[in-house]
Design a protein around this motif. Structure first.
Motif, PDB file in Angstrom:
ATOM      1  N   PHE A 272       0.794  -1.201   0.003  1.00 46.13           N
ATOM      2  CA  PHE A 272      -0.002   0.004   0.108  1.00 46.13           C
ATOM      3  C   PHE A 272       0.691   1.156   0.128  1.00 46.13           C
ATOM      4  N   TRP A 273       0.702   2.039  -1.034  1.00 50.05           N
ATOM      5  CA  TRP A 273       1.677   3.282  -1.041  1.00 50.05           C
ATOM      6  C   TRP A 273       0.693   4.305  -1.621  1.00 50.05           C
TER       7      TRP A 273
ATOM      8  N   ASP B 228      -2.170   1.978  -4.986  1.00 47.87           N
ATOM      9  CA  ASP B 228      -2.192   3.227  -4.715  1.00 47.87           C
ATOM     10  C   ASP B 228      -3.586   3.554  -3.598  1.00 47.87           C
ATOM     11  N   ILE B 229      -3.319   3.949  -2.397  1.00 49.74           N
ATOM     12  CA  ILE B 229      -4.389   4.031  -1.587  1.00 49.74           C
ATOM     13  C   ILE B 229      -5.034   5.237  -2.052  1.00 49.74           C
ATOM     14  N   ASP B 230      -4.567   6.390  -2.690  1.00 49.92           N
ATOM     15  CA  ASP B 230      -5.388   7.575  -3.013  1.00 49.92           C
ATOM     16  C   ASP B 230      -6.394   7.256  -4.224  1.00 49.92           C
TER      17      ASP B 230
ATOM     18  N   ALA C  31      -7.435  -0.741   1.734  1.00 50.48           N
ATOM     19  CA  ALA C  31      -6.599  -0.362   2.735  1.00 50.48           C
ATOM     20  C   ALA C  31      -7.862  -0.066   4.235  1.00 50.48           C
ATOM     21  N   GLU C  32      -8.828   0.440   4.011  1.00 46.79           N
ATOM     22  CA  GLU C  32      -9.760   0.717   4.970  1.00 46.79           C
ATOM     23  C   GLU C  32     -10.223  -0.575   5.607  1.00 46.79           C
ATOM     24  N   LYS C  33     -10.665  -1.653   4.857  1.00 47.99           N
ATOM     25  CA  LYS C  33     -11.018  -2.679   5.349  1.00 47.99           C
ATOM     26  C   LYS C  33     -10.304  -3.487   6.094  1.00 47.99           C
ATOM     27  N   LEU C  34      -8.808  -3.460   5.675  1.00 45.68           N
ATOM     28  CA  LEU C  34      -7.731  -4.240   6.267  1.00 45.68           C
ATOM     29  C   LEU C  34      -7.102  -3.331   7.487  1.00 45.68           C
ATOM     30  N   GLY C  35      -7.958  -2.257   7.877  1.00 38.60           N
ATOM     31  CA  GLY C  35      -7.222  -1.410   8.960  1.00 38.60           C
ATOM     32  C   GLY C  35      -6.048  -0.666   8.737  1.00 38.60           C
TER      33      GLY C  35
END
Length: 304
Positions: free
Chosen positions: A45-46, A77-79, A85-89
């Motif tokens: 995640f970047w 890309d988390i943007d 990313a949110e689901k995995l905390g």
């Protein structure tokens, strides 16, 4: 004067083919979840603005590339895709999550050094398989030293891992040639796909087989030695003697007989002596001491 526009940072895509990919929300299930049923998958995640990501991602790519397909690196890309990313905390980046058998099994945050990344992967990857190229080098060395049985055992080990390894198949063919089983050697070589014809080990095995088949037609070694001794200008006898000497493993002698012909009559029989010497070089390989020595002598004769 305006400063040069800075391009946003983006990790390289496809640096090792399907082993290193950029993953989207739409492709997450197939490229991460389903792929993790076959091998370990790391999600990196970047974001373009993340400084530590610029340090971590190249190291991850290097490590994954070195594992030769045992691990996939999926960069997200988390943007663009914040949902996973949110689901995995995931609350800060860089962050790496490992998936295996369709489930998240481990992870770390921050730009770790290469050694710690390898240790992290090793916990889930298990013991590495054999180093095929190191085994191949070992088998080639055994073959060159005349230890055909030992070489064949190592070639068999390689083929157990990579059944279509062209070099190992050619190596077994060389063993069969050494055993005098020329038909079996030809069958092995004919089974190697055409796209591997220029692999050095395959070309060398084909040259060795052709030379061994030719040796069966030139006659007895002692008889040829006597002919050359009695009639030094009999180039055909000397040519045949070179073939027989090579078949007997006497490479230096074989090369010298052909160099003798070239020295006496360079263009004899449509340049046959030089052509056969080049065939010897193909069979012996470029690093063989006789190849190196004879090649230097040949150059000296041709360009003197």
């Amino acid at each position: 004067m305006q400063p040069a526009e800075q391009k946003p940072f983006s990790p390289s895509n496809g640096a090792a083919g399907a082993d290193i990919i950029d993953v989207t929300l739409q492709g997450f299930r197939a490229e991460v979840m389903e792929e993790s049923l076959r091998r370990l998958v790391l999600i990196d995640f970047w974001a373009p603005w993340c400084g530590p990501c610029k340090q971590l991602t190249p190291i991850l790519e290097k490590v994954v590339a070195s594992l030769r397909g045992r691990v996939r690196l999926a960069k997200m890309d988390i943007d663009k895709y914040p949902q996973i990313a949110e689901k995995l905390g995931i609350q800060s980046i860089p962050a790496v999550v490992a998936f295996q058998n369709g489930q998240m099994v481990d992870g770390f945050m921050g730009a770790l050094p290469e050694g710690e990344i390898r240790a992290f992967i090793d916990r889930w990857l298990g013991p590495a398989g054999p180093d095929v190229e190191a085994l191949f080098a070992e088998a080639q060395a055994l073959l060159e030293s005349g230890e055909s049985d030992a070489a064949e055992a190592v070639f068999a080990q390689i083929l157990g891992v990579e059944p279509e390894h062209a070099g190992a198949l050619a190596g077994v063919a060389r063993v069969r040639i050494a055993q005098g089983a020329l038909a079996a050697a030809r069958e092995l070589l004919d089974a190697i796909p055409a796209q591997h014809a220029n692999v050095p080990a395959v070309a060398a095995a084909r040259a060795a087989l052709a030379l061994q088949e030719q040796a069966g037609a030139v006659g007895d070694l002692a008889y040829l030695l006597a002919r050359v001794e009695n009639v030094p200008t009999d180039h055909q006898a000397r040519y045949d003697l070179a073939v027989a000497l090579n078949a007997a493993g006497r490479r230096d002698g074989a090369a010298q007989e052909l160099l003798n012909i070239i020295k006496r009559e360079r263009s004899w029989n449509d340049d046959s002596a030089r052509k056969l010497l080049l065939q010897f070089f193909d069979s012996w390989g470029p690093v063989d001491p006789t190849t190196r020595s004879a090649r230097r002598q040949l150059s000296s004769l041709l360009f003197s």
